[in-house]
Write a protein that holds these residues in place. Structure first.
Motif, mmCIF file in Angstrom:
data_model
loop_
_atom_site.group_PDB
_atom_site.id
_atom_site.type_symbol
_atom_site.label_atom_id
_atom_site.label_comp_id
_atom_site.label_asym_id
_atom_site.label_seq_id
_atom_site.Cartn_x
_atom_site.Cartn_y
_atom_site.Cartn_z
ATOM 1 N N LEU A 268 -2.270 3.363 -0.033
ATOM 2 C CA LEU A 268 -3.472 3.985 0.508
ATOM 3 C C LEU A 268 -3.114 4.903 1.676
ATOM 4 O O LEU A 268 -2.656 4.450 2.717
ATOM 5 C CB LEU A 268 -4.479 2.909 0.938
ATOM 6 C CG LEU A 268 -5.894 3.370 1.274
ATOM 7 C CD1 LEU A 268 -6.903 2.254 0.985
ATOM 8 C CD2 LEU A 268 -6.035 3.801 2.725
ATOM 9 N N TYR B 296 -8.112 7.613 -1.438
ATOM 10 C CA TYR B 296 -9.021 6.710 -2.127
ATOM 11 C C TYR B 296 -10.462 7.197 -1.939
ATOM 12 O O TYR B 296 -10.882 7.484 -0.808
ATOM 13 C CB TYR B 296 -8.881 5.291 -1.580
ATOM 14 C CG TYR B 296 -7.745 4.491 -2.194
ATOM 15 C CD1 TYR B 296 -7.997 3.291 -2.840
ATOM 16 C CD2 TYR B 296 -6.434 4.957 -2.144
ATOM 17 C CE1 TYR B 296 -6.969 2.551 -3.422
ATOM 18 C CE2 TYR B 296 -5.392 4.242 -2.723
ATOM 19 C CZ TYR B 296 -5.667 3.041 -3.358
ATOM 20 O OH TYR B 296 -4.647 2.332 -3.935
ATOM 21 N N ARG C 169 -3.698 -2.651 -0.358
ATOM 22 C CA ARG C 169 -3.217 -1.457 -1.051
ATOM 23 C C ARG C 169 -2.063 -0.818 -0.291
ATOM 24 O O ARG C 169 -2.232 -0.314 0.817
ATOM 25 C CB ARG C 169 -4.346 -0.440 -1.224
ATOM 26 C CG ARG C 169 -5.583 -0.989 -1.889
ATOM 27 C CD ARG C 169 -5.330 -1.547 -3.271
ATOM 28 N NE ARG C 169 -5.059 -0.502 -4.247
ATOM 29 C CZ ARG C 169 -4.974 -0.709 -5.553
ATOM 30 N NH1 ARG C 169 -5.108 -1.947 -6.030
ATOM 31 N NH2 ARG C 169 -4.748 0.292 -6.374
#
Length: 410
Positions: free
Chosen positions: A94, A10, A91
């Protein structure tokens, strides 16, 4: 770990002002075969080419988008930081996160990084990475890289710095460290210089069966231990040195903040605690002691550390803080009070020996404590650094862990 892993890198930042730099990070990561998710944290809310629009992030704020796009820069930055923290926690793909920016961009991205578990790769490229970094890093394992030049454009310096940062993140995601083969559960212990004999004795008694992680109770130390509890990485704690509470109440420099001990109200791990070094408040070099405290009982611990003896009134406030936290804990609790002194310099003949002040502290905690079938407080006629007190702490842990599912006896 293959580069085709489902976990993504990310890239988070303000794409309205740093799109070129953030997209350069994305390109570096994609060249290495990683899937990349770009997250726009711009408080302008303007459209961008990022994978995740800022309004999508803002919707994760507990109070919704309106708490982020306020029209006021200060509240908007605080709101977006909170929204990104909630966004990051949710998330499932991630694998790691990287940001690049100045003070504003770093303030936006790092709360989300701190919300992630210890061990999850996190890299912060910032103009603020050379100086006081505690507001950004806190108790987390964020890797910092100073940007050297401002994060403004791609030049011969920024190109190298950003590429190195991207490659560092990629290495952590693609080649994770193998889990330790140890099967011993881990526990956290808090230690200060003046409680070292106690903690060393406790770890000696427990280390055959437990992985003993000792944290220096300097503010960030207590926060780091509690971060590991929150991450599910500790089976419990032996919080010998609660001294950070004294700094929070009185105004010393080693406070862990007002949320110290709150994690145990949400995670039912065994908690064994004590009053280690609650006789003192910490300051820097002698000349840095605030003027209002200059007439107090001060002790020059070394050239850079000055200690101040807590008064009876301060001990009462400290005790009220601690007992309130103890009563809110949801797991099993043992709290041991060493009635003959709480630090190496709090015993007969030593500069901070003050039985009257200590008694106020002990009485405040004992009188306010709510006992139960898995909650007990013991007042022991011992000094905190006595071998017998270390025995009592180890036995208290053994008692709690033997009756707690998922914990292991010492």
């Amino acid at each position: 770990m293959a580069a085709s892993s489902a976990r993504a890198a990310y890239v988070a930042g303000t794409f309205d002002t740093k799109a070129r730099e953030l997209n350069y990070l994305r390109q570096c990561l994609e060249k290495l075969g990683l899937r990349v998710v770009t997250v726009d944290l711009s408080t302008s809310g303007a459209p961008s080419g990022a994978s995740v629009h800022p309004r999508e992030v803002a919707r994760h704020h507990p109070q919704g988008e309106s708490a982020v796009f306020t029209g006021d820069r200060g509240s908007a930055v605080a709101g977006m930081a909170t929204a990104f923290e909630h966004f990051a926690r949710g998330r499932t793909d991630l694998g790691g996160v990287i940001s690049a920016g100045g003070s504003g961009g770093t303030s936006l991205a790092t709360p989300g990084m701190r919300a992630l578990p210890v061990g999850c790769p996190k890299v912060m490229v910032s103009t603020m990475a050379s100086g006081d970094t505690r507001p950004y890093v806190g108790p987390s394992d964020i890797c910092m890289m100073y940007s050297v030049t401002d994060v403004q454009g791609i030049n011969r310096i920024s190109e190298r710095v950003l590429a190195n940062a991207a490659h560092a993140l990629a290495g952590m995601i693609m080649y994770p460290v193998s889990e330790s083969p140890t099967v011993k559960p881990a526990i956290g212990l808090t230690m200060f210089g003046v409680t070292t004999p106690c903690v060393q004795a406790v770890t000696k008694r427990l280390s055959d069966h437990l992985d003993c992680l000792v944290f220096h109770a300097t503010g960030v130390g207590g926060m780091s231990m509690e971060k590991l509890v929150e991450s599910g990485m500790l089976a419990g704690v032996i919080d010998v040195s609660t001294t950070e509470v004294a700094d929070e109440i009185v105004g010393g420099v080693l406070s862990a903040g007002p949320t110290r001990m709150d994690v145990f109200a949400h995670h039912a791990v065994p908690y064994v605690g004590s009053c280690g070094a609650l006789d003192m408040v910490n300051f820097g070099a002698f000349e840095t002691v605030p003027e209002r405290f200059k007439a107090r009982k001060l002790y020059r611990h070394n050239p850079t550390v000055t200690l101040m003896r807590t008064t009876a009134d301060e001990c009462r406030a400290i005790g009220e803080f601690i007992v309130g936290k103890l009563n809110a804990m949801v797991g099993p609790v043992r709290f041991l009070i060493p009635e003959h002194g709480v630090s190496a310099i709090d015993r007969e003949g030593q500069p901070f020996h003050d039985p009257a002040a200590d008694r106020v502290l002990f009485d405040t905690i004992a009188q306010g404590f709510r006992p139960g079938s898995q909650r007990r407080l013991d007042r022991l006629p011992m000094h905190i650094n006595d071998e017998a007190f270390a025995d009592a702490l180890a036995l208290a842990w053994q008692d709690l862990s033997s009756s707690t599912p998922g914990a292991t006896r010492a």
